[in-house]
Scaffold this motif. Structure first.
Motif, PDB file in Angstrom:
ATOM      1  N   GLY A   1     -17.930  24.554 -14.495  1.00  0.00           N
ATOM      2  CA  GLY A   1     -19.236  25.166 -14.611  1.00  0.00           C
ATOM      3  C   GLY A   1     -20.291  24.342 -13.924  1.00  0.00           C
ATOM      4  N   GLN A   2     -21.544  24.681 -14.206  1.00  0.00           N
ATOM      5  CA  GLN A   2     -22.686  23.969 -13.663  1.00  0.00           C
ATOM      6  C   GLN A   2     -23.662  23.694 -14.803  1.00  0.00           C
ATOM      7  N   VAL A   3     -24.132  22.468 -14.885  1.00  0.00           N
ATOM      8  CA  VAL A   3     -25.032  22.047 -15.947  1.00  0.00           C
ATOM      9  C   VAL A   3     -26.421  22.624 -15.690  1.00  0.00           C
ATOM     10  N   ALA A   4     -26.999  23.293 -16.696  1.00  0.00           N
ATOM     11  CA  ALA A   4     -28.310  23.917 -16.556  1.00  0.00           C
ATOM     12  C   ALA A   4     -29.448  22.906 -16.703  1.00  0.00           C
ATOM     13  N   ALA A   5     -29.253  21.876 -17.493  1.00  0.00           N
ATOM     14  CA  ALA A   5     -30.319  20.905 -17.736  1.00  0.00           C
ATOM     15  C   ALA A   5     -29.710  19.533 -18.018  1.00  0.00           C
ATOM     16  N   ALA A   6     -30.515  18.500 -17.829  1.00  0.00           N
ATOM     17  CA  ALA A   6     -30.064  17.147 -18.149  1.00  0.00           C
ATOM     18  C   ALA A   6     -29.751  17.051 -19.635  1.00  0.00           C
ATOM     19  N   GLY A   7     -28.825  16.169 -19.979  1.00  0.00           N
ATOM     20  CA  GLY A   7     -28.454  15.973 -21.373  1.00  0.00           C
ATOM     21  C   GLY A   7     -26.966  16.133 -21.585  1.00  0.00           C
TER      22      GLY A   7
ATOM     23  N   SER B   1     -13.351  16.926 -11.030  1.00  0.00           N
ATOM     24  CA  SER B   1     -14.131  17.072  -9.811  1.00  0.00           C
ATOM     25  C   SER B   1     -15.579  17.201 -10.251  1.00  0.00           C
ATOM     26  N   LEU B   2     -16.440  16.325  -9.734  1.00  0.00           N
ATOM     27  CA  LEU B   2     -17.847  16.299 -10.135  1.00  0.00           C
ATOM     28  C   LEU B   2     -18.724  16.228  -8.893  1.00  0.00           C
ATOM     29  N   SER B   3     -19.767  17.060  -8.850  1.00  0.00           N
ATOM     30  CA  SER B   3     -20.702  17.079  -7.730  1.00  0.00           C
ATOM     31  C   SER B   3     -22.126  17.054  -8.258  1.00  0.00           C
ATOM     32  N   PRO B   4     -23.028  16.308  -7.585  1.00  0.00           N
ATOM     33  CA  PRO B   4     -24.420  16.321  -8.019  1.00  0.00           C
ATOM     34  C   PRO B   4     -25.033  17.693  -7.775  1.00  0.00           C
ATOM     35  N   GLY B   5     -26.180  17.914  -8.360  1.00  0.00           N
ATOM     36  CA  GLY B   5     -26.862  19.203  -8.239  1.00  0.00           C
ATOM     37  C   GLY B   5     -27.336  19.498  -6.828  1.00  0.00           C
TER      38      GLY B   5
ATOM     39  N   SER C   1     -30.129  18.194 -13.699  1.00  0.00           N
ATOM     40  CA  SER C   1     -29.546  19.530 -13.808  1.00  0.00           C
ATOM     41  C   SER C   1     -28.739  19.846 -12.547  1.00  0.00           C
ATOM     42  N   GLY C   2     -27.950  20.890 -12.610  1.00  0.00           N
ATOM     43  CA  GLY C   2     -27.229  21.375 -11.442  1.00  0.00           C
ATOM     44  C   GLY C   2     -25.912  20.702 -11.142  1.00  0.00           C
TER      45      GLY C   2
END
Length: 126
Positions: A21-27, A45-49, A114-115
């Motif tokens: 998925g994609q993170v909607a907000a920090a936290g 697998s991790l990618s910055p926003g 986020s993102g």
């Protein structure tokens, strides 16, 4: 006994699961539920926003809400990083694993931006 033949089988991993998925907000975001078992993560697998600021962006994978198991830090280096330019990926073949939680602890993604896009593969046991 002499002359006995047989095969040795490795048991199949019964409760394999993935999350992405994609993170909607920090936290904190729970990405894998323990379902009252230990979670063994064997790939990520991790990618910055879409645009990481020039400041460092910290991403942590936690067992529960406080016990850090894996962390990454991205730095923009003086300018923003284009969408998903940098990706961190790592995988091993089960039954090996990168990290595990204790029984009953969820895998939680904690990020300062986020993102962030994530994908994890794991199995539950116990």
């Amino acid at each position: 006994a002499a002359g006995t033949q047989g095969l040795v089988f490795r048991p199949a991993i019964r409760d394999s699961t993935t999350a992405s998925g994609q993170v909607a907000a920090a936290g904190d975001v729970t990405v894998l539920s323990s379902q009252s078992a230990a979670v063994y993560v064997y790939a990520y697998s991790l990618s910055p926003g879409p645009a990481v600021s020039t400041g460092p962006q910290l991403l942590r994978l936690l067992a529960g809400s406080t016990s850090e198991r894996w962390s990454l830090r991205w730095t923009g280096g003086g300018s923003t990083i284009g969408a998903f330019t940098y990706t961190s990926q790592l995988a091993v073949t089960p039954p090996a694993y990168l990290f595990r939680t204790s029984t009953g602890q969820n895998v939680v993604l904690n990020t300062t931006s986020s993102g962030v896009r994530y994908s994890l593969a794991a199995w539950r046991e116990g």
